[in-house]
Design an enzyme around this catalytic site. Sequence first.
Site, PDB file in Angstrom:
ATOM      1  N   TYR A  92       0.704  -1.245  -0.006  1.00  0.00           N
ATOM      2  CA  TYR A  92       0.078   0.080  -0.105  1.00  0.00           C
ATOM      3  C   TYR A  92       0.956   1.225  -0.118  1.00  0.00           C
ATOM      4  O   TYR A  92       1.749   1.454   0.921  1.00  0.00           O
ATOM      5  CB  TYR A  92      -0.857   0.013   1.174  1.00  0.00           C
ATOM      6  N   SER A 187       2.030  -7.526   2.000  1.00  0.00           N
ATOM      7  CA  SER A 187       0.795  -6.747   2.520  1.00  0.00           C
ATOM      8  C   SER A 187      -0.340  -6.576   1.352  1.00  0.00           C
ATOM      9  O   SER A 187      -0.889  -7.504   0.973  1.00  0.00           O
ATOM     10  CB  SER A 187       1.432  -5.479   3.036  1.00  0.00           C
ATOM     11  N   GLN A 188      -0.437  -5.246   0.825  1.00  0.00           N
ATOM     12  CA  GLN A 188      -1.590  -5.131  -0.156  1.00  0.00           C
ATOM     13  C   GLN A 188      -1.046  -6.016  -1.230  1.00  0.00           C
ATOM     14  O   GLN A 188      -1.918  -6.740  -1.934  1.00  0.00           O
ATOM     15  CB  GLN A 188      -1.444  -3.658  -0.701  1.00  0.00           C
ATOM     16  N   ASP A 274       1.388  -8.166  14.059  1.00  0.00           N
ATOM     17  CA  ASP A 274       1.254  -7.421  12.977  1.00  0.00           C
ATOM     18  C   ASP A 274      -0.039  -6.593  13.159  1.00  0.00           C
ATOM     19  O   ASP A 274      -0.938  -6.928  13.435  1.00  0.00           O
ATOM     20  CB  ASP A 274       0.921  -8.182  11.775  1.00  0.00           C
ATOM     21  N   HIS A 303       4.577  -5.991  10.961  1.00  0.00           N
ATOM     22  CA  HIS A 303       4.149  -5.953   9.682  1.00  0.00           C
ATOM     23  C   HIS A 303       5.360  -6.273   8.591  1.00  0.00           C
ATOM     24  O   HIS A 303       5.145  -6.448   7.541  1.00  0.00           O
ATOM     25  CB  HIS A 303       3.491  -4.681   9.282  1.00  0.00           C
TER      26      HIS A 303
END
Length: 323
Positions: A92, A187-188, A274, A303
């Site tokens: 992101y 992540s994203q 996370d 994360h």
Amino acid sequence: MPLTDLTLDECLAYRPHLPEPADLDAFWRRTLAEAGPAVQRPDLTPVANGLALVDTYELTVPGFGGHPVHGRLHLPAGAGGPLGCVVEYLGYGRGVGLPHENLTYACAGYAHLVMDTRGQGWSAAPGRTDDPAPQLAGAVPGFLTRGLDHPDDYYYRRVYTDAVRFLAAARTLPQVDPARIAVTGISQGGGISLAAAALTDGPLAGVLPDVPFLCDFPRGVRTAPQPPFTEIAEYLRLHRDRTTRTFATLAYFDAALLAARIQAPALFSIAMMDPICPPSGCFAAYHAHPGEKSLRVYEFNGHEGGGEVHLAAKLAWLRERIG
């Protein structure tokens, strides 16, 4: 960073009931059909990267609505014959960055294709892909609430379509062996890789999502103490009457639902501390994956997940499957 979600034992047992839209598959068939004819082989434009061992190219693929989606291809310098390929989707806020960044997969001998996420590229690396769709009134800053009133308008409808089209373009490149393509992302990018793997209609050798975002929206929105899930919570704080409609829209884009449609083998990584992508949601996607899969859990990481340690594990996994 302390635990902000379920314990590991609780996550291993976590099997949420995520309401699935009755027309989920029809929605994505229609969406991808509307994207237009099959992707033609994109032109590759050489880019000076200042490196002797990696060649870099820019390319553009028509994504959702025919919008140009930019990307970058890294190849081992002078490599001959079709190579195993890693298609990567970004976290992101990230863009593809500078030509000399993100070279590990090319240095390992793979073709490495990176998609620039539309509208993003303001945080850790610059991006070049615009999102020409209008932002509807009432959206919270960021991307997660753009178009939430209806699935047809939602931001990630465009992004997931871009990702599938980008994967299709990879199969057309003479430098790529279409039978040896894996998708990955952090992540994203992990959530997008799950969506691309679920929605692609071509062969796929593997999917490697790391601390995947966009999984189990109902829990993520209610649990994550740090953005971006908090964008949706903030939206619902302001628009108190839109909760049902919002989660009905998000169900079409929940990577934990789409994961059940993946046929490729998978290597997941999940971090138990996370605060951005709650591990319970990542486990929801892992449990939903119906086929061959393996998992690395990093109990005391946030994360960042497994970081370079996990990258080494991914390279070993890829070596076994795509050479």
